[in-house]
Scaffold this motif. Structure first.
Motif, PDB file in Angstrom:
ATOM      1  N   ALA A 107      35.992  50.300  39.669  1.00  0.00           N
ATOM      2  CA  ALA A 107      36.654  49.247  38.872  1.00  0.00           C
ATOM      3  C   ALA A 107      37.197  48.158  39.802  1.00  0.00           C
ATOM      4  CB  ALA A 107      37.770  49.851  38.038  1.00  0.00           C
ATOM      5  N   GLY A 108      37.686  48.582  40.960  1.00  0.00           N
ATOM      6  CA  GLY A 108      38.202  47.627  41.945  1.00  0.00           C
ATOM      7  C   GLY A 108      37.097  46.705  42.450  1.00  0.00           C
ATOM      8  N   LEU A 109      35.930  47.283  42.700  1.00  0.00           N
ATOM      9  CA  LEU A 109      34.815  46.464  43.190  1.00  0.00           C
ATOM     10  C   LEU A 109      34.409  45.427  42.138  1.00  0.00           C
ATOM     11  CD1 LEU A 109      32.551  45.715  45.181  1.00  0.00           C
ATOM     12  CD2 LEU A 109      31.154  47.506  44.165  1.00  0.00           C
ATOM     13  N   LYS A 110      34.382  45.861  40.884  1.00  0.00           N
ATOM     14  CA  LYS A 110      34.014  44.943  39.805  1.00  0.00           C
ATOM     15  C   LYS A 110      35.000  43.762  39.753  1.00  0.00           C
ATOM     16  CE  LYS A 110      32.755  45.254  35.049  1.00  0.00           C
ATOM     17  NZ  LYS A 110      33.322  45.844  33.842  1.00  0.00           N
ATOM     18  N   ARG A 111      36.260  44.092  39.884  1.00  0.00           N
ATOM     19  CA  ARG A 111      37.293  43.045  39.856  1.00  0.00           C
ATOM     20  C   ARG A 111      37.159  42.124  41.067  1.00  0.00           C
ATOM     21  NH1 ARG A 111      40.280  39.694  38.410  1.00  0.00           N
ATOM     22  NH2 ARG A 111      38.428  39.317  37.200  1.00  0.00           N
ATOM     23  N   MET A 112      36.860  42.744  42.206  1.00  0.00           N
ATOM     24  CA  MET A 112      36.717  41.978  43.441  1.00  0.00           C
ATOM     25  C   MET A 112      35.589  40.946  43.315  1.00  0.00           C
ATOM     26  SD  MET A 112      35.786  43.626  47.116  1.00  0.00           S
ATOM     27  CE  MET A 112      34.275  42.972  47.774  1.00  0.00           C
ATOM     28  N   LEU A 113      34.497  41.321  42.664  1.00  0.00           N
ATOM     29  CA  LEU A 113      33.366  40.397  42.517  1.00  0.00           C
ATOM     30  C   LEU A 113      33.777  39.186  41.685  1.00  0.00           C
ATOM     31  CD1 LEU A 113      30.429  42.905  41.832  1.00  0.00           C
ATOM     32  CD2 LEU A 113      31.095  41.843  43.992  1.00  0.00           C
ATOM     33  N   ALA A 114      34.451  39.458  40.558  1.00  0.00           N
ATOM     34  CA  ALA A 114      34.852  38.351  39.683  1.00  0.00           C
ATOM     35  C   ALA A 114      35.913  37.483  40.367  1.00  0.00           C
ATOM     36  CB  ALA A 114      35.381  38.905  38.366  1.00  0.00           C
ATOM     37  N   LEU A 115      36.824  38.140  41.057  1.00  0.00           N
ATOM     38  CA  LEU A 115      37.902  37.402  41.718  1.00  0.00           C
ATOM     39  C   LEU A 115      37.361  36.528  42.847  1.00  0.00           C
ATOM     40  CD1 LEU A 115      40.994  37.201  41.533  1.00  0.00           C
ATOM     41  CD2 LEU A 115      41.110  38.881  43.380  1.00  0.00           C
ATOM     42  N   SER A 116      36.342  37.024  43.542  1.00  0.00           N
ATOM     43  CA  SER A 116      35.828  36.198  44.644  1.00  0.00           C
ATOM     44  C   SER A 116      35.177  34.928  44.101  1.00  0.00           C
ATOM     45  CB  SER A 116      34.866  36.917  45.588  1.00  0.00           C
ATOM     46  OG  SER A 116      34.745  38.263  45.352  1.00  0.00           O
ATOM     47  N   GLU A 117      34.502  35.031  42.950  1.00  0.00           N
ATOM     48  CA  GLU A 117      33.957  33.795  42.354  1.00  0.00           C
ATOM     49  C   GLU A 117      35.076  32.849  41.993  1.00  0.00           C
ATOM     50  OE1 GLU A 117      30.985  33.373  39.456  1.00  0.00           O
ATOM     51  OE2 GLU A 117      29.777  34.958  40.339  1.00  0.00           O
ATOM     52  N   HIS A 118      36.055  33.405  41.325  1.00  0.00           N
ATOM     53  CA  HIS A 118      37.149  32.587  40.805  1.00  0.00           C
ATOM     54  C   HIS A 118      37.906  31.858  41.923  1.00  0.00           C
ATOM     55  CE1 HIS A 118      40.288  31.259  38.170  1.00  0.00           C
ATOM     56  NE2 HIS A 118      41.201  31.875  38.896  1.00  0.00           N
TER      57      HIS A 118
ATOM     58  N   PRO B  93      42.581  46.873  39.978  1.00  0.00           N
ATOM     59  CA  PRO B  93      41.596  46.663  38.898  1.00  0.00           C
ATOM     60  C   PRO B  93      42.168  45.892  37.704  1.00  0.00           C
ATOM     61  CG  PRO B  93      41.491  48.923  39.698  1.00  0.00           C
ATOM     62  CD  PRO B  93      42.719  48.307  40.312  1.00  0.00           C
ATOM     63  N   ASP B  94      43.483  45.843  37.588  1.00  0.00           N
ATOM     64  CA  ASP B  94      44.132  45.103  36.495  1.00  0.00           C
ATOM     65  C   ASP B  94      44.535  43.684  36.892  1.00  0.00           C
ATOM     66  OD1 ASP B  94      44.052  47.187  34.655  1.00  0.00           O
ATOM     67  OD2 ASP B  94      45.969  48.024  35.338  1.00  0.00           O
ATOM     68  N   PHE B  95      44.293  43.317  38.143  1.00  0.00           N
ATOM     69  CA  PHE B  95      44.718  42.003  38.645  1.00  0.00           C
ATOM     70  C   PHE B  95      43.680  40.959  38.217  1.00  0.00           C
ATOM     71  CE2 PHE B  95      45.089  38.860  42.186  1.00  0.00           C
ATOM     72  CZ  PHE B  95      46.413  38.512  42.006  1.00  0.00           C
ATOM     73  N   THR B  96      43.982  40.229  37.167  1.00  0.00           N
ATOM     74  CA  THR B  96      43.009  39.315  36.552  1.00  0.00           C
ATOM     75  C   THR B  96      42.940  37.974  37.283  1.00  0.00           C
ATOM     76  OG1 THR B  96      44.686  38.364  35.117  1.00  0.00           O
ATOM     77  CG2 THR B  96      43.516  40.300  34.267  1.00  0.00           C
ATOM     78  N   ASN B  97      41.966  37.168  36.892  1.00  0.00           N
ATOM     79  CA  ASN B  97      41.885  35.810  37.439  1.00  0.00           C
ATOM     80  C   ASN B  97      43.150  35.027  37.093  1.00  0.00           C
ATOM     81  OD1 ASN B  97      39.366  36.517  38.302  1.00  0.00           O
ATOM     82  ND2 ASN B  97      38.243  35.220  36.861  1.00  0.00           N
ATOM     83  N   ALA B  98      43.680  35.265  35.901  1.00  0.00           N
ATOM     84  CA  ALA B  98      44.915  34.580  35.506  1.00  0.00           C
ATOM     85  C   ALA B  98      46.084  35.021  36.395  1.00  0.00           C
ATOM     86  CB  ALA B  98      45.231  34.852  34.040  1.00  0.00           C
TER      87      ALA B  98
ATOM     88  N   HIS C  46      43.517  29.265  52.764  1.00  0.00           N
ATOM     89  CA  HIS C  46      43.107  30.645  53.065  1.00  0.00           C
ATOM     90  C   HIS C  46      44.010  31.631  52.314  1.00  0.00           C
ATOM     91  CE1 HIS C  46      42.260  33.862  56.431  1.00  0.00           C
ATOM     92  NE2 HIS C  46      42.040  34.322  55.212  1.00  0.00           N
ATOM     93  N   VAL C  47      43.412  32.407  51.445  1.00  0.00           N
ATOM     94  CA  VAL C  47      44.148  33.454  50.724  1.00  0.00           C
ATOM     95  C   VAL C  47      43.626  34.808  51.186  1.00  0.00           C
ATOM     96  CG1 VAL C  47      44.706  34.448  48.469  1.00  0.00           C
ATOM     97  CG2 VAL C  47      44.411  31.973  48.687  1.00  0.00           C
ATOM     98  N   ALA C  48      44.528  35.712  51.503  1.00  0.00           N
ATOM     99  CA  ALA C  48      44.135  37.063  51.884  1.00  0.00           C
ATOM    100  C   ALA C  48      44.716  38.028  50.853  1.00  0.00           C
ATOM    101  CB  ALA C  48      44.652  37.385  53.285  1.00  0.00           C
ATOM    102  N   VAL C  49      43.910  39.000  50.451  1.00  0.00           N
ATOM    103  CA  VAL C  49      44.364  39.920  49.397  1.00  0.00           C
ATOM    104  C   VAL C  49      44.292  41.368  49.878  1.00  0.00           C
ATOM    105  CG1 VAL C  49      44.094  40.651  46.990  1.00  0.00           C
ATOM    106  CG2 VAL C  49      43.423  38.323  47.654  1.00  0.00           C
ATOM    107  N   ILE C  50      45.409  42.070  49.782  1.00  0.00           N
ATOM    108  CA  ILE C  50      45.443  43.514  50.035  1.00  0.00           C
ATOM    109  C   ILE C  50      45.185  44.176  48.684  1.00  0.00           C
ATOM    110  CG2 ILE C  50      46.844  45.456  50.851  1.00  0.00           C
ATOM    111  CD1 ILE C  50      48.513  43.401  52.486  1.00  0.00           C
ATOM    112  N   MET C  51      43.955  44.670  48.519  1.00  0.00           N
ATOM    113  CA  MET C  51      43.526  45.157  47.203  1.00  0.00           C
ATOM    114  C   MET C  51      43.954  46.613  47.028  1.00  0.00           C
ATOM    115  SD  MET C  51      39.713  43.448  47.123  1.00  0.00           S
ATOM    116  CE  MET C  51      39.073  44.439  48.461  1.00  0.00           C
ATOM    117  N   ASP C  52      45.199  46.809  46.655  1.00  0.00           N
ATOM    118  CA  ASP C  52      45.732  48.183  46.579  1.00  0.00           C
ATOM    119  C   ASP C  52      45.950  48.607  45.126  1.00  0.00           C
ATOM    120  OD1 ASP C  52      46.665  50.605  47.539  1.00  0.00           O
ATOM    121  OD2 ASP C  52      48.729  49.890  47.787  1.00  0.00           O
ATOM    122  N   GLY C  53      45.830  49.910  44.878  1.00  0.00           N
ATOM    123  CA  GLY C  53      46.165  50.460  43.564  1.00  0.00           C
ATOM    124  C   GLY C  53      44.996  51.051  42.787  1.00  0.00           C
TER     125      GLY C  53
END
Ligand code: IPE
Ligand code: IPE
Ligand code: MG
Length: 232
Positions: free
Chosen positions: A34-45, A203-208, A9-16
């Motif tokens: 931009a945050g929502l876009k990142r959130m979509l990709a991150l949730s897949e990853h 928004p800058d927090f990448t999958n990597a 279980h990973v929990a993310v505080i999506m701040d910034g």
């Protein structure tokens, strides 16, 4: 990474989001987009990495006192998320669950939550979206429920009164956006979570970057109060 070292279980505080936009001379709403876009990709990853529960802190109870203009932008994004994304998640075998106090949200969003939020775990996992969420409020509501029902509770029974009932406690809590605090997020549930803070704005927090957080987690020695493996 070794499978067994992947946090369940990973929990993310999506701040910034706001600062990300400000730096680019954009309105805060653009940061949230931009945050929502990142959130979509991150949730897949995250589910591709083997994470089974992903909890995303999208809006706190305290955030509800932000200017109406910003809240309207956020509510608009939640509407499009529920309208467009929930089916896609379902197809991928991920069930969506929403935690937070829906009564604090506009009626149409409350309706969407009622319609889309599931308590059962999906085949591949569960994405829990925290909207209008506050951990202290959640704890007080649980305590009041126990009082109303006239019963004493132990830790296990108390956990079952929380909105995260049925979900394991988070193993890893990630906060983006440079601040080093929990801001009323999963205070009970994160009692033994590993904490990971990064200066990257969400928004800058990448999958990597997410992989790096998992990597750091896999190197931690979770002692739970006991003596460590190497005697530390
Ligand atoms: C996080 O970004 C998203 C929400 C709290 C809704 P912020 O909006 O808090 O962004 P900053 O902290 O102002 O940069
Ligand atoms: C925490 O961010 C809440 C979310 C990311 C949803 P805030 O921006 O509200 O936190 P504070 O105000 O800096 O503590
Ligand atoms: Mg913030």
């Amino acid at each position: 990474m070794n499978e067994e070292n992947v946090p369940r279980h990973v929990a993310v505080i999506m701040d910034g989001n706001g600062r990300w936009a400000k730096k680019r001379l954009l309105p805060r709403a653009a940061g949230h987009r931009a945050g929502l876009k990142r959130m979509l990709a991150l949730s897949e990853h995250a589910f591709d990495c083997g994470v089974r529960f992903l909890t995303l802190y999208a809006l706190s109870v305290e955030n509800l006192s932000r200017p109406q203009e910003e809240l309207d932008a956020l509510f608009g994004l939640f509407r499009s998320y529920f309208a467009e994304e929930t089916e896609r998640l379902e197809k991928r075998g991920v069930s969506l669950r929403v935690i937070g106090n829906a009564d604090l949200l506009p009626p149409d969003i409350r309706g969407m939550i009622r319609e889309k939020s599931r308590e059962e775990e999906g085949e591949r996992g569960t994405l829990a979206l925290a909207i209008g969420y506050g951990s202290r409020q959640e704890i007080v509501a649980a305590a009041n429920r126990a009082v109303r029902e006239g019963r004493e509770v132990d830790e296990e029974a108390f956990s079952r009164l929380l909105q995260t009932d049925g979900m394991p406690d988070p193993d890893l809590v990630i906060r983006t956006g440079k601040e080093v605090r929990l801001s009323n997020f999963l205070l009970w549930q994160a009692a033994y979570a590993e904490l990971y803070f990064t200066d990257k704005m969400f928004p800058d927090f990448t999958n990597a970057d997410f992989d790096r957080a998992l990597e750091a987690y896999s190197r931690r020695d979770r002692r739970y109060g006991k003596v460590g493996n190497d005697g530390r």
